[in-house]
Design a protein around this motif. Structure first.
Motif, PDB file in Angstrom:
ATOM      1  N   ALA A 140      62.993  37.121  64.842  1.00  0.00           N
ATOM      2  CA  ALA A 140      63.172  37.599  66.397  1.00  0.00           C
ATOM      3  C   ALA A 140      63.126  37.370  67.398  1.00  0.00           C
ATOM      4  CB  ALA A 140      61.753  38.489  65.496  1.00  0.00           C
ATOM      5  N   ILE A 141      62.783  36.263  67.985  1.00  0.00           N
ATOM      6  CA  ILE A 141      62.924  35.371  69.110  1.00  0.00           C
ATOM      7  C   ILE A 141      64.003  35.611  69.863  1.00  0.00           C
ATOM      8  CG2 ILE A 141      61.922  33.845  70.608  1.00  0.00           C
ATOM      9  CD1 ILE A 141      60.300  36.109  70.859  1.00  0.00           C
ATOM     10  N   LYS A 142      64.658  34.349  68.438  1.00  0.00           N
ATOM     11  CA  LYS A 142      65.851  34.186  69.272  1.00  0.00           C
ATOM     12  C   LYS A 142      66.514  35.417  69.286  1.00  0.00           C
ATOM     13  CE  LYS A 142      65.769  29.728  66.503  1.00  0.00           C
ATOM     14  NZ  LYS A 142      66.341  28.946  65.602  1.00  0.00           N
ATOM     15  N   GLN A 143      66.792  36.883  67.818  1.00  0.00           N
ATOM     16  CA  GLN A 143      67.304  37.269  68.740  1.00  0.00           C
ATOM     17  C   GLN A 143      67.158  38.202  69.127  1.00  0.00           C
ATOM     18  OE1 GLN A 143      66.569  38.870  64.661  1.00  0.00           O
ATOM     19  NE2 GLN A 143      68.397  37.944  63.432  1.00  0.00           N
ATOM     20  N   LEU A 144      66.487  38.681  70.435  1.00  0.00           N
ATOM     21  CA  LEU A 144      65.979  39.257  71.529  1.00  0.00           C
ATOM     22  C   LEU A 144      67.120  39.153  73.103  1.00  0.00           C
ATOM     23  CD1 LEU A 144      62.487  38.192  72.121  1.00  0.00           C
ATOM     24  CD2 LEU A 144      63.803  40.393  71.492  1.00  0.00           C
ATOM     25  N   PRO A 145      67.279  39.866  73.140  1.00  0.00           N
ATOM     26  CA  PRO A 145      68.235  39.819  74.761  1.00  0.00           C
ATOM     27  C   PRO A 145      67.671  38.801  75.982  1.00  0.00           C
ATOM     28  CG  PRO A 145      67.206  41.822  74.520  1.00  0.00           C
ATOM     29  CD  PRO A 145      66.913  41.170  73.097  1.00  0.00           C
ATOM     30  N   VAL A 146      68.226  38.084  76.561  1.00  0.00           N
ATOM     31  CA  VAL A 146      67.394  37.187  77.311  1.00  0.00           C
ATOM     32  C   VAL A 146      66.559  37.812  78.465  1.00  0.00           C
ATOM     33  CG1 VAL A 146      68.008  35.837  79.667  1.00  0.00           C
ATOM     34  CG2 VAL A 146      69.932  35.711  77.149  1.00  0.00           C
ATOM     35  N   SER A 147      67.209  38.463  78.999  1.00  0.00           N
ATOM     36  CA  SER A 147      66.029  39.642  79.398  1.00  0.00           C
ATOM     37  C   SER A 147      64.339  39.772  78.852  1.00  0.00           C
ATOM     38  CB  SER A 147      66.400  40.707  79.722  1.00  0.00           C
ATOM     39  OG  SER A 147      66.225  42.192  79.040  1.00  0.00           O
ATOM     40  N   GLU A 148      64.038  39.867  77.231  1.00  0.00           N
ATOM     41  CA  GLU A 148      62.743  40.020  76.903  1.00  0.00           C
ATOM     42  C   GLU A 148      63.168  38.595  76.349  1.00  0.00           C
ATOM     43  OE1 GLU A 148      62.973  43.139  74.213  1.00  0.00           O
ATOM     44  OE2 GLU A 148      64.779  45.130  75.278  1.00  0.00           O
ATOM     45  N   ARG A 149      62.806  37.111  77.230  1.00  0.00           N
ATOM     46  CA  ARG A 149      62.905  35.736  76.420  1.00  0.00           C
ATOM     47  C   ARG A 149      63.158  35.002  77.742  1.00  0.00           C
ATOM     48  NH1 ARG A 149      67.847  33.112  75.149  1.00  0.00           N
ATOM     49  NH2 ARG A 149      69.115  34.739  74.660  1.00  0.00           N
ATOM     50  N   SER A 150      62.504  35.500  79.074  1.00  0.00           N
ATOM     51  CA  SER A 150      63.387  34.970  79.969  1.00  0.00           C
ATOM     52  C   SER A 150      61.729  34.393  80.425  1.00  0.00           C
ATOM     53  CB  SER A 150      63.472  35.633  80.649  1.00  0.00           C
ATOM     54  OG  SER A 150      62.934  36.591  81.545  1.00  0.00           O
ATOM     55  N   SER A 151      60.323  34.798  80.468  1.00  0.00           N
ATOM     56  CA  SER A 151      59.244  33.696  80.469  1.00  0.00           C
ATOM     57  C   SER A 151      58.125  33.902  79.707  1.00  0.00           C
ATOM     58  CB  SER A 151      58.366  34.489  81.783  1.00  0.00           C
ATOM     59  OG  SER A 151      57.848  35.944  81.063  1.00  0.00           O
ATOM     60  N   TYR A 152      57.407  33.306  79.635  1.00  0.00           N
ATOM     61  CA  TYR A 152      55.858  33.072  78.973  1.00  0.00           C
ATOM     62  C   TYR A 152      55.448  34.312  78.535  1.00  0.00           C
ATOM     63  CZ  TYR A 152      52.156  30.508  75.929  1.00  0.00           C
ATOM     64  OH  TYR A 152      50.692  30.570  74.948  1.00  0.00           O
ATOM     65  N   SER A 153      55.286  35.073  79.200  1.00  0.00           N
ATOM     66  CA  SER A 153      54.453  36.783  79.297  1.00  0.00           C
ATOM     67  C   SER A 153      55.232  37.300  78.484  1.00  0.00           C
ATOM     68  CB  SER A 153      53.871  37.230  80.336  1.00  0.00           C
ATOM     69  OG  SER A 153      54.824  37.309  80.821  1.00  0.00           O
ATOM     70  N   ALA A 154      56.223  37.187  78.731  1.00  0.00           N
ATOM     71  CA  ALA A 154      57.610  38.004  78.073  1.00  0.00           C
ATOM     72  C   ALA A 154      57.611  37.650  76.353  1.00  0.00           C
ATOM     73  CB  ALA A 154      58.769  37.827  78.026  1.00  0.00           C
ATOM     74  N   ILE A 155      58.099  36.781  75.998  1.00  0.00           N
ATOM     75  CA  ILE A 155      58.203  36.419  74.202  1.00  0.00           C
ATOM     76  C   ILE A 155      56.705  36.673  73.631  1.00  0.00           C
ATOM     77  CG2 ILE A 155      58.372  34.076  73.020  1.00  0.00           C
ATOM     78  CD1 ILE A 155      59.540  32.929  75.745  1.00  0.00           C
ATOM     79  N   GLN A 156      55.493  36.231  74.801  1.00  0.00           N
ATOM     80  CA  GLN A 156      54.059  36.789  73.618  1.00  0.00           C
ATOM     81  C   GLN A 156      54.326  38.422  73.791  1.00  0.00           C
ATOM     82  OE1 GLN A 156      50.452  36.247  76.792  1.00  0.00           O
ATOM     83  NE2 GLN A 156      50.027  34.629  75.507  1.00  0.00           N
ATOM     84  N   GLU A 157      54.874  38.711  74.133  1.00  0.00           N
ATOM     85  CA  GLU A 157      55.247  40.381  74.456  1.00  0.00           C
ATOM     86  C   GLU A 157      56.128  41.149  73.194  1.00  0.00           C
ATOM     87  OE1 GLU A 157      53.573  44.478  74.582  1.00  0.00           O
ATOM     88  OE2 GLU A 157      52.652  42.877  75.676  1.00  0.00           O
ATOM     89  N   ALA A 158      57.358  39.949  73.075  1.00  0.00           N
ATOM     90  CA  ALA A 158      57.850  39.672  72.523  1.00  0.00           C
ATOM     91  C   ALA A 158      56.840  39.633  71.115  1.00  0.00           C
ATOM     92  CB  ALA A 158      59.200  39.501  72.212  1.00  0.00           C
ATOM     93  N   ILE A 159      56.022  38.266  70.910  1.00  0.00           N
ATOM     94  CA  ILE A 159      56.185  38.503  69.435  1.00  0.00           C
ATOM     95  C   ILE A 159      54.321  39.609  68.876  1.00  0.00           C
ATOM     96  CG2 ILE A 159      53.798  36.450  68.676  1.00  0.00           C
ATOM     97  CD1 ILE A 159      55.603  34.441  69.604  1.00  0.00           C
ATOM     98  N   LYS A 160      53.974  40.197  70.132  1.00  0.00           N
ATOM     99  CA  LYS A 160      53.013  40.823  69.419  1.00  0.00           C
ATOM    100  C   LYS A 160      53.616  42.260  68.953  1.00  0.00           C
ATOM    101  CE  LYS A 160      48.767  43.393  72.036  1.00  0.00           C
ATOM    102  NZ  LYS A 160      49.174  44.031  73.446  1.00  0.00           N
ATOM    103  N   THR A 161      55.082  42.276  69.345  1.00  0.00           N
ATOM    104  CA  THR A 161      55.477  43.945  69.057  1.00  0.00           C
ATOM    105  C   THR A 161      56.035  43.366  67.470  1.00  0.00           C
ATOM    106  OG1 THR A 161      56.529  44.426  71.406  1.00  0.00           O
ATOM    107  CG2 THR A 161      57.481  45.153  69.602  1.00  0.00           C
ATOM    108  N   GLU A 162      56.649  42.497  67.434  1.00  0.00           N
ATOM    109  CA  GLU A 162      56.813  42.020  65.817  1.00  0.00           C
ATOM    110  C   GLU A 162      56.367  41.800  65.177  1.00  0.00           C
ATOM    111  OE1 GLU A 162      59.942  40.598  63.100  1.00  0.00           O
ATOM    112  OE2 GLU A 162      60.437  41.684  65.198  1.00  0.00           O
ATOM    113  N   MET A 163      54.984  40.922  65.659  1.00  0.00           N
ATOM    114  CA  MET A 163      53.987  41.423  64.389  1.00  0.00           C
ATOM    115  C   MET A 163      52.983  42.679  64.438  1.00  0.00           C
ATOM    116  SD  MET A 163      52.475  38.458  63.519  1.00  0.00           S
ATOM    117  CE  MET A 163      50.651  39.135  62.431  1.00  0.00           C
ATOM    118  N   ALA A 164      53.649  43.732  65.459  1.00  0.00           N
ATOM    119  CA  ALA A 164      53.092  45.268  65.574  1.00  0.00           C
ATOM    120  C   ALA A 164      54.180  45.345  64.389  1.00  0.00           C
ATOM    121  CB  ALA A 164      53.000  45.509  66.706  1.00  0.00           C
TER     122      ALA A 164
END
Length: 375
Positions: A329-353
């Motif tokens: 899921a992280i690999k498929q995100l647009p760059v803007s949504e994986r550009s920082s630790y907090s952004a990646i953390q939030e994306a993982i939280k969303t995917e887990m939900a």
């Protein structure tokens, strides 16, 4: 050799484009981790009888941030050239080539800084008689590790001494690596005082001292200095004193993940550590590793990221049953949504939900099917 620490004085040499100088304060000279500098012999890479021609690489603009010019900065500059271009290799980047090159059985060579090359020009090329061997081409300019500069040794037009020429192209120019080393030499005065009983014994002691000094120098030339550990000690000392650490020092310490965009954030995070942890290497390496992984995730190198890296920096729990799904899921995100630790953390939280929601829906469906079966 073109530099001897014990006899060094700041130099100035007249060229067709004005005087070219080298300058070190007494404190800078004393702090140098070596006593001597030597240049590689001509044809050092065994692929040519001359000094080989090399481009920097296809992204020269990145080197404009490597501003250190002084004697003693070339090695860190060369390490930073690698750090700024992590996807390069020995095939297209001279900094990587030198890291993998052994010359005369030694492997601690670097691309000289601007002033290291000026000193080489002054003490070897312009010496009378000239010392060392040099390419015989009409136009001769050697590469430096300072901001992708050239230093012109000889040119058909009056360009000798031009060291401000920024080479923004990939056109190749010769490279002559350098290395530093130190030696513990025997004091001739102590030998002399112990041999004052006769002129013959004094002569013998003097000869022995000279022989010892030569042997010590030869041994030292074969023993590389551990620049990585010197730089790491410097980093610990600077954090102990709450001082800034340069990108060059991080690069020389072989600590990856530090960029000009994140260096202030990295140092702020290190300074936020408990005082005892700020003076230990392991917590600093852990923080740097986090930024190294995040940098890869935020770039086109995300395809090479595996779940173990995300676990290592605390983004995915080690006991998670969804490691592969979260990493995908992280690999498929647009760059803007994986550009920082907090952004990646939030994306993982969303995917887990979303994973949990799918599990809940499935559980509800199975429950309804079970009820129907009992009815």
């Amino acid at each position: 050799m073109f530099f001897v620490k014990s006899s060094y004085t700041n130099t100035s040499i007249s060229t067709q484009n004005g005087a070219r100088t080298t300058s070190l304060t007494s404190e800078e000279l004393a702090a140098l981790p070596f006593d001597y500098l030597e240049a590689a012999p001509i044809g050092w890479d065994a692929s040519s009888v001359t000094d080989p021609l090399w481009s920097y690489n296809s992204s020269n603009g990145r080197y404009s941030t490597i501003v250190d010019e002084k004697i003693g900065t070339g090695r860190a500059n060369t390490a930073l050239m690698r750090s700024l271009n992590p996807t390069d290799s020995a095939a297209n980047n001279i900094a990587y080539k030198l890291a993998q090159t052994s010359i005369g059985g030694l492997s601690d060579w670097w691309l000289p800084s601007d002033e290291e090359l000026i000193l080489m020009f002054t003490n070897l090329y312009k010496a009378s008689p000239r010392k060392g061997e040099w390419n015989s081409s009409t136009n001769l300019a050697y590469r430096t590790s300072t901001a992708a500069k050239l230093f012109v040794f000889r040119w058909s037009a009056p360009f000798e001494g031009n060291h401000r020429r920024f080479d923004a192209s990939a056109q190749p120019y010769p490279v002559k690596p350098v290395r530093g080393f130190s030696a513990q030499v025997t004091s001739s005065s102590s030998s002399s005082s112990s041999s004052s009983s006769s002129s013959s014994s004094s002569s013998s002691s003097s000869s022995s001292s000279s022989s010892d000094n030569s042997a010590a120098l030869a041994r030292a030339a074969e023993e590389p200095i551990d620049y990585k550990m010197i730089a790491r000690d410097e980093i610990l000392d600077k954090f102990r004193k709450s001082e800034d650490v340069s990108m060059q020092t991080f690069a020389q310490a072989e600590i990856a993940g530090i960029t000009r965009e994140n260096i202030e954030t990295v140092q702020a995070e290190i300074r936020a550590l408990p005082e005892a942890s700020r003076t230990e290497l392991a917590p600093i390496l852990k923080i740097a590793r986090k930024y190294e992984v995040v940098g890869k995730v935020a770039s086109d190198r995300v395809v090479s990221i595996y779940s173990n890296s995300l676990i290592e920096i605390g983004l995915i729990p080690a006991d998670s049953k969804h490691k592969a799904a979260l990493t995908k899921a992280i690999k498929q995100l647009p760059v803007s949504e994986r550009s920082s630790y907090s952004a990646i953390q939030e994306a993982i939280k969303t995917e887990m939900a979303e994973i949990q929601a799918r599990k809940d829906r499935l559980a509800a469906v199975l429950a309804r099917i079970a009820l129907r079966g009992r009815g």
